[in-house]
Design an enzyme around this catalytic site. Sequence first.
Site, PDB file in Angstrom:
ATOM      1  N   GLY A 166     -20.031 -53.339 -46.914  1.00  0.00           N
ATOM      2  CA  GLY A 166     -18.735 -53.998 -47.031  1.00  0.00           C
ATOM      3  C   GLY A 166     -17.739 -53.150 -47.800  1.00  0.00           C
ATOM      4  N   GLY A 174     -15.223 -52.239 -50.834  1.00  0.00           N
ATOM      5  CA  GLY A 174     -15.221 -52.489 -52.266  1.00  0.00           C
ATOM      6  C   GLY A 174     -16.094 -51.523 -53.048  1.00  0.00           C
ATOM      7  N   SER A 175     -15.930 -51.595 -54.362  1.00  0.00           N
ATOM      8  CA  SER A 175     -16.560 -50.618 -55.242  1.00  0.00           C
ATOM      9  C   SER A 175     -18.069 -50.763 -55.291  1.00  0.00           C
ATOM     10  CB  SER A 175     -15.996 -50.785 -56.655  1.00  0.00           C
ATOM     11  OG  SER A 175     -14.595 -50.655 -56.640  1.00  0.00           O
ATOM     12  N   VAL A 176     -18.554 -51.996 -55.345  1.00  0.00           N
ATOM     13  CA  VAL A 176     -19.994 -52.187 -55.510  1.00  0.00           C
ATOM     14  C   VAL A 176     -20.742 -51.706 -54.272  1.00  0.00           C
ATOM     15  CG1 VAL A 176     -21.826 -53.879 -55.842  1.00  0.00           C
ATOM     16  CG2 VAL A 176     -19.721 -54.078 -57.143  1.00  0.00           C
ATOM     17  N   GLU A 233     -17.773 -51.511 -40.697  1.00  0.00           N
ATOM     18  CA  GLU A 233     -16.345 -51.742 -40.480  1.00  0.00           C
ATOM     19  C   GLU A 233     -15.547 -50.553 -40.987  1.00  0.00           C
ATOM     20  OE1 GLU A 233     -16.206 -56.448 -41.678  1.00  0.00           O
ATOM     21  OE2 GLU A 233     -16.082 -54.903 -43.215  1.00  0.00           O
ATOM     22  N   ASN A 281     -10.276 -62.552 -51.667  1.00  0.00           N
ATOM     23  CA  ASN A 281      -9.790 -61.750 -50.539  1.00  0.00           C
ATOM     24  C   ASN A 281     -10.006 -62.432 -49.191  1.00  0.00           C
ATOM     25  OD1 ASN A 281      -9.283 -59.744 -52.464  1.00  0.00           O
ATOM     26  ND2 ASN A 281     -11.291 -58.833 -52.184  1.00  0.00           N
ATOM     27  N   GLY A 302     -15.698 -59.285 -42.803  1.00  0.00           N
ATOM     28  CA  GLY A 302     -16.748 -59.148 -41.804  1.00  0.00           C
ATOM     29  C   GLY A 302     -18.107 -59.571 -42.306  1.00  0.00           C
TER      30      GLY A 302
END
Lengths: 504, 504
Positions: free
Chosen positions: A265, A267-269, A290, A380, A384
């Site tokens: 996904g 994002g940072s993590v 994605e 947010n 997906g």
Amino acid sequence: MENNLGRIRAAELQDRVVTPEEAASWIGDGMTLGLSGFTRAGDVKAVPFALVKRAETESFKVNVFTGASLGSDIDRLFAEAGIVNKRLPFQAEPAMRKKINEGEMLFVDHHLSHTAEWIRSNVIEPIDFAIVEALSITEDGMIIPTTSVGNSSVFVKHAKNIIVEINTAQPELFEGLHDIYDTGKQGERMPIPLTTVDQRIGTIGIPIDMDKVRGIVFTEQLDSPSNIVAPDEETKIMADHLLEFFRSEIRAGRLTETLAPLQSGIGSVANAVLHGMIDSEFEGLEVYSEVLQDAVFDLIDAGKVEFASCCSITLSEPKMKQVFGNFDNYRNKIVMRPQEISNHPELIRRLGLISINTALEFDIYGNVNSTHVSGSKMMNGIGGSGDFARNARLAVFVTKSIAKEGRISSVVPFVSHVDHTEHDVDVVVTEQGYADLRGLAPRERVVVIIENCVHPMYREALREYYAEALTRGGQTPHVLEKAFSWHTNLAEHGSMLVKKEQTV
Amino acid sequence: MENNLGRIRAAELQDRVVTPEEAASWIGDGMTLGLSGFTRAGDVKAVPFALVKRAETESFKVNVFTGASLGSDIDRLFAEAGIVNKRLPFQAEPAMRKKINEGEMLFVDHHLSHTAEWIRSNVIEPIDFAIVEALSITEDGMIIPTTSVGNSSVFVKHAKNIIVEINTAQPELFEGLHDIYDTGKQGERMPIPLTTVDQRIGTIGIPIDMDKVRGIVFTEQLDSPSNIVAPDEETKIMADHLLEFFRSEIRAGRLTETLAPLQSGIGSVANAVLHGMIDSEFEGLEVYSEVLQDAVFDLIDAGKVEFASCCSITLSEPKMKQVFGNFDNYRNKIVMRPQEISNHPELIRRLGLISINTALEFDIYGNVNSTHVSGSKMMNGIGGSGDFARNARLAVFVTKSIAKEGRISSVVPFVSHVDHTEHDVDVVVTEQGYADLRGLAPRERVVVIIENCVHPMYREALREYYAEALTRGGQTPHVLEKAFSWHTNLAEHGSMLVKKEQTV
């Protein structure tokens, strides 16, 4: 400008060049716009800026449908200008989030693979203007997208009018990277022929009805760089736990060292977790995701990832320079697809993806909240994560076990909003460890979640909640009147962990 | 018996006939059984009965994996004998439900299309004995299933041992009706070639490794008849609302009078809603579902349904007589598939199904609870509702607006368990009306749900809850400390609707 006309290789379109202001002037109050843009990549820029400018002197509202989040400050500017009636399917912008949570604009939080079906079958507002960023328009009238594909192809096909924004700052090197495939209508379509991550099944551009092209605008502005933060000690530990889980799958004969196509996904993590594979023994990896963030390019550089399929490329500023400057290293290792294809259940299930997404919180039975802070406030959107989790071979959710210096536990008795049900969550990972929930009944799940994933400062409190719940019985024991007490404690006392004397 | 040997057309298997008692004696403590049976149809009978008998004098536990719910009282007998350690993926039996809710046996509530993937990839306990009901075994060693296919093909393929139970009471007419297709492993498989409801893509029986056939048992006992109740005034009104919704879809140009392939869940309400189409103008209908109940045969008789694909056939006693006695009327209009295929996301999305399933409760934002009474107590299980809802063209959930003479509202502030999130629920229907939630933001959903679907006796209370929630703000406004108050009222006061003076 004259040099730029070479980007419009379809000669009959060369006289349609207009200024962004003129293009923006066509947009009327109440219209619905379908904009390119996915995870801050490949968004149209000049026309939205001109539209925001128009709002200084004029009052109007539009529906804004996109691929996913927009960069270039556009969601912020739209929100601040107050010109958005309805936004879908995803956003990730603080000012817009604020307007959404204040009820000043409508946000339809929607699976990213589903918007195309809604557009195609006319379920939601028809698209008045598709406004899409392009590298160029080919001789036979195909739009070559830039750093994302998003929903552009379905917007363009179903819009009444098309505005193309040719961005000369975007890397022309990207031509040939896209693979545009139209599934056709539900009930009439054929199987999607894709069976391997690197397969091409479509065209390198988006075919258009040239009569619908109302105007072509030029702009020259790179995408916003990604705003991910670097891996830290805890995300590194989370990555290690995930790798340990993969190793146990290999020992059990369920995976090999090439694993299975990876989705990660935004994002940072998630980026950090992928990054953690660089020094691992895993190799010959494939990505079917994605968005490609920095980590995937690092993995390509490290010789770990052999091929990556995506819908968008969202990089930090230094990584953007490196990748665009050395693109021959990557050209044959990447394909970019419409989000309906990158996120399609048919393909996710067939390819058997390992899907890694970020949770905001999860509960003792493995239900995941990806979107709503304390059940009400949107962060947010589901993006997906639902497309992947519910169809993947392995649906993994990652989060740090605590937030706000421990005032929040990411593992709670009952999630305050459910985006992914216990049925769709296979493995949860925190910096404390991982819990493999597959094949476990709820009463079995509780134990591995509390013992493996919960921060020690919250473990005893969760054990107490569960012990009380057990006295009530059931397949999924709960104490409903206390199920959200952790969230209400947080609201009232600033912390989920309230000492007993405080609550009296 | 000698006459029956003709049912074993593979000559080399004819000497493997044993008594049910002998077959049951092979099953050891701790083993995992994969049994045929789906929605009370096509379950093995003699070996389970013998196993229950053995439990009178012997102590053991087994894992019981099936297609779905078992008929012939087997789940009840298993539960009462206390011989089940873990049960998956579905059950619908009061005595078993009680044991599950008391924590005396483990129940893994699982999407019906997913169990096959788990078996194939060795995620759950390997199958020691596949025990499957058959009409016959063909010359080349294929098992011809009976009134359901369920997970039998995947059980048989992956089991260490196979016991075949040839049921001479089941209609031999069914030979040729089944279509067995093996998807192959995730990551290595081809697209499933099915593009129309009536297409055949496989074999008429389940291919087996004959060496694994440990024994063959004969039995002669019809399936349990279905226990659905007849349509009543309210289900008739619900059907009318649904038809009205379909008409509005036709007016909007999104459907035609042949609609789209229909899926309908197990149970009385779903059956009644389908039944409601008999006197409608819709025709040329197709069904692509898990289970065919009485209503589908009534619709075939009425000339409304042209073809029905299923995984099982579960009929009332009179309907069973009529259908089996006049089977030539139905033979060319039915195909039976493994549940992995009847419920496959790839096919559900491609065919664009209209999916109709029953909710236990739903909330003001459209989240659906299909399984848990007051959040803890299991009813039956999610079954296939998740497979369908999350991939269908239209995911419809139906329920009466109140239960227990109004002491329970089926529409609540916050569902006490989430099986289907707001993202996967398109339309909700009660006898009050329907709410079309597609393309609506949460704050828009509340209004149509309360005004269209909620029983008048609960409308004002929900409006009050929402009004208070709005003061807290958010994308999905809630008052978390009151979110489950309706359920706790029910537990404490016997009704969700507590007069204000009572709560003081």
